[in-house]
Each structure stands twice: as structure tokens, then as C-alpha cells.
Enzyme design. Structure first.
Site, PDB file in Angstrom:
ATOM      1  N   ASN A  17     -22.149  61.709  19.094  1.00  0.00           N
ATOM      2  CA  ASN A  17     -23.047  62.824  18.759  1.00  0.00           C
ATOM      3  C   ASN A  17     -22.260  64.066  18.356  1.00  0.00           C
ATOM      4  OD1 ASN A  17     -26.066  62.286  19.070  1.00  0.00           O
ATOM      5  ND2 ASN A  17     -25.199  61.254  20.869  1.00  0.00           N
ATOM      6  N   ARG A  67     -18.485  72.155  42.531  1.00  0.00           N
ATOM      7  CA  ARG A  67     -19.299  72.305  41.325  1.00  0.00           C
ATOM      8  C   ARG A  67     -19.321  73.741  40.821  1.00  0.00           C
ATOM      9  NH1 ARG A  67     -25.519  70.624  39.805  1.00  0.00           N
ATOM     10  NH2 ARG A  67     -26.150  72.237  41.266  1.00  0.00           N
ATOM     11  N   ARG A  93     -22.951  65.462  33.669  1.00  0.00           N
ATOM     12  CA  ARG A  93     -23.035  66.274  34.886  1.00  0.00           C
ATOM     13  C   ARG A  93     -24.286  67.128  34.809  1.00  0.00           C
ATOM     14  NH1 ARG A  93     -17.892  67.281  37.837  1.00  0.00           N
ATOM     15  NH2 ARG A  93     -18.863  69.152  38.654  1.00  0.00           N
ATOM     16  N   LEU A  95     -26.288  70.442  35.382  1.00  0.00           N
ATOM     17  CA  LEU A  95     -25.886  71.846  35.407  1.00  0.00           C
ATOM     18  C   LEU A  95     -26.702  72.609  36.450  1.00  0.00           C
ATOM     19  CD1 LEU A  95     -25.670  72.339  31.543  1.00  0.00           C
ATOM     20  CD2 LEU A  95     -23.759  72.060  33.143  1.00  0.00           C
ATOM     21  N   HIS A 111     -31.099  63.227  24.850  1.00  0.00           N
ATOM     22  CA  HIS A 111     -31.334  62.191  25.861  1.00  0.00           C
ATOM     23  C   HIS A 111     -31.838  60.933  25.154  1.00  0.00           C
ATOM     24  CE1 HIS A 111     -32.144  60.583  29.814  1.00  0.00           C
ATOM     25  NE2 HIS A 111     -33.300  60.154  29.354  1.00  0.00           N
ATOM     26  N   ASP A 143     -33.194  73.221  31.046  1.00  0.00           N
ATOM     27  CA  ASP A 143     -33.551  74.105  32.159  1.00  0.00           C
ATOM     28  C   ASP A 143     -32.822  73.602  33.406  1.00  0.00           C
ATOM     29  OD1 ASP A 143     -34.939  71.912  33.072  1.00  0.00           O
ATOM     30  OD2 ASP A 143     -36.930  72.739  32.652  1.00  0.00           O
ATOM     31  N   GLY A 145     -33.705  71.652  35.703  1.00  0.00           N
ATOM     32  CA  GLY A 145     -34.026  70.310  36.174  1.00  0.00           C
ATOM     33  C   GLY A 145     -33.198  69.248  35.472  1.00  0.00           C
ATOM     34  N   ASP A 147     -33.082  66.602  32.748  1.00  0.00           N
ATOM     35  CA  ASP A 147     -33.736  66.146  31.513  1.00  0.00           C
ATOM     36  C   ASP A 147     -35.182  66.636  31.422  1.00  0.00           C
ATOM     37  OD1 ASP A 147     -31.384  64.740  30.807  1.00  0.00           O
ATOM     38  OD2 ASP A 147     -32.014  63.015  32.005  1.00  0.00           O
ATOM     39  N   GLU A 176     -30.393  59.277  17.271  1.00  0.00           N
ATOM     40  CA  GLU A 176     -29.792  60.464  17.903  1.00  0.00           C
ATOM     41  C   GLU A 176     -28.988  61.257  16.882  1.00  0.00           C
ATOM     42  OE1 GLU A 176     -27.831  60.033  21.742  1.00  0.00           O
ATOM     43  OE2 GLU A 176     -28.781  58.089  22.020  1.00  0.00           O
TER      44      GLU A 176
HETATM   45  C1  GAR Z   1     -25.837  59.279  24.072  1.00  0.00           C
HETATM   46  O1  GAR Z   1     -26.623  58.118  23.981  1.00  0.00           O
HETATM   47  C2  GAR Z   1     -26.607  60.397  24.748  1.00  0.00           C
HETATM   48  O2  GAR Z   1     -27.968  60.413  24.398  1.00  0.00           O
HETATM   49  C3  GAR Z   1     -26.434  60.038  26.189  1.00  0.00           C
HETATM   50  O3  GAR Z   1     -25.089  59.647  26.293  1.00  0.00           O
HETATM   51  C4  GAR Z   1     -24.685  59.066  25.051  1.00  0.00           C
HETATM   52  C5  GAR Z   1     -23.434  59.756  24.599  1.00  0.00           C
HETATM   53  O4  GAR Z   1     -22.922  59.108  23.467  1.00  0.00           O
HETATM   54  N1  GAR Z   1     -26.718  61.125  27.056  1.00  0.00           N
HETATM   55  C6  GAR Z   1     -27.288  60.986  28.246  1.00  0.00           C
HETATM   56  O5  GAR Z   1     -27.602  59.906  28.709  1.00  0.00           O
HETATM   57  C7  GAR Z   1     -27.502  62.277  28.993  1.00  0.00           C
HETATM   58  N2  GAR Z   1     -28.443  62.072  30.058  1.00  0.00           N
HETATM   59  P1  GAR Z   1     -21.832  59.812  22.572  1.00  0.00           P
HETATM   60  O6  GAR Z   1     -20.713  60.250  23.520  1.00  0.00           O
HETATM   61  O7  GAR Z   1     -21.400  58.757  21.621  1.00  0.00           O
HETATM   62  O8  GAR Z   1     -22.471  60.992  21.896  1.00  0.00           O
END
Ligand code: GAR
Length: 202
Positions: A17, A67, A93, A95, A111, A143, A145, A147, A176
């Protein structure tokens, strides 16, 4: 470069990403420059993806550090890089409210599920195991929480009978890479406001 919003990307792993965001910035589709990539894991492949592109990186290991202290170091690095927005890209992690309050409505996450379904870890596997017929990805403001913040963009994919968690995850990942740059572009180029939890674009 003038006129570009400086963003910090936080990641823990592969960095696909990050690459999608960096390429969209380079093509001029997102009026931003990635000022810094931060990882809580020094061995995250995503840091190499950043280095290859000449993007400054900082490894700020989270293991064995309280943390509060870890988040203070991360927030200080973001501010030192003069980044106005923070993009979480596979940052594994949670936040704290204090960190989120330091960058109000300026932290975005992606997500790999259609929130509010399947928050948390292994969202693609959760959707697959639940028997969902449709899944996808969600870009949302962060926020305090897990996700749970206001939704900016969602993209859907079908869940096929012969899918495995891995084939489903790969189909979601393609979306994504479209959704994250699109959401960032919208947030940076259009007027928007929050009405309750709803992100409204003018
Ligand atoms: C992605 O699928 C992203 O949506 C997910 O981790 C992956 C990272 O891939 N994120 C979560 O699950 C956050 N809760 P990447 O390092 O190739 O971008």
C-alpha cells in the site's frame, strides 16, 4: 515541492500500500509527498520499498518499549518531518487516544474488510470463514477505537466458492491499491466535513 501535502506512512510489513500511495503521488494523482515512512519493525520489507524510492525512513522498534514512550517517539518523528497527515498502511499496532488526539482527523487507515464487519486481525480470513459472499476494503479516518473511525471509501469484491483466505486477500489487495490513493486524493482535494460518523464531501 510547493503545494504538496506532506504525509507520513506507518507500516509493519510488506509495504504494497505504501508503493501504491507513492506511485499515485509520483503520477500527480494525489497532491502529496511522502515525507517519511516509519516502521515499528526494523526488518519490515516496506522500509526497503521506501528506500528504493528515496523516501526517508525511520525504524522505531516497539518491542520492549512502553506504548506511551514508543508513540511519543513516533509522533515526534512525524512532527520533525513536518508531516500533516498520517497514513497507516499495514501498521499492526493500536494507537492510543493520546496519539490520535495529536493529529485530529488527520490519520487514515486501510482495512481489508468492509467495516464495521470483521475489524481486527486477519480480516480476510474472518470474512472467508464467516461465509460472507462479498468482502472488500475500507479506508477510514482513525479514531481511538479499533478499525472504528468514519468511513471515507469502500471497494467490494466477491467471495468465490473456491476461494482460500489467500486468494480472497489477493483480490482485496488489488482493490486496496485503488481505494487508498483515491481516498487520500478526495480528502486532500475536496471540501469535506463530518456529520456524526458520516464523511460528507461537498
Ligand atoms: C493490507 O492488507 C492492509 O489492509 C492490512 O495489512 C495489509 C498490509 O499490506 N491492514 C490491516 O489489517 C490493519 N488492520 P501491505 O504491507 O502490503 O500494504
Amino acid at each position: 515541492m510547493a503545494g504538496l501535502t506532506r504525509i507520513a506512512v506507518l507500516l509493519s510489513g510488506r509495504g504494497s500500500n505504501l508503493v501504491a500511495l507513492a506511485e499515485a503521488c509520483a503520477r500527480g494523482e494525489v497532491p502529496a509527498e511522502i515525507a517519511l515512512v516509519i516502521s515499528n519493525r526494523a526488518d519490515a520489507p516496506g522500509l526497503d520499498r521506501a528506500r528504493e524510492r528515496g523516501i526517508p525512513v525511520a525504524a522505531i522498534p516497539g518491542k520492549g518499549v512502553a506504548r506511551e514512550e514508543h508513540e511519543r517517539l513516533v509522533a515526534d518523528a512525524i512532527e520533525e518531518a513536518r508531516a500533516q497527515w498520517v497514513c497507516l498502511a499495514g501498521y499492526m499496532r493500536l494507537l492510543s487516544p493520546a496519539f490520535v488526539a495529536r493529529f485530529p482527523q488527520r490519520i487514515v487507515n486501510i482495512h481489508p474488510a468492509l467495516l464495521p464487519s470483521f475489524p481486527g486481525l486477519e480480516a480476510q480470513r474472518q470474512a472467508w470463514a464467516h461465509g460472507a459472499k462479498v468482502s472488500g476494503c475500507t479506508v477510514h479516518l482513525v479514531d481511538a477505537g479499533c478499525d472504528s473511525g468514519p468511513i471515507v471509501v469502500q471497494r467490494t469484491v466477491p467471495v468465490l466458492d473456491d476461494d482460500t483466505p489467500e486468494t480472497l486477500a489477493a483480490r482485496i489487495l488489488e482493490q486496496e491499491h485503488i481505494a487508498y490513493p483515491a481516498a487520500l486524493r478526495m480528502l486532500l482535494t475536496r471540501a469535506w466535513r463530518l456529520e456524526g460518523r458520516r464523511v460528507i464531501f461537498d
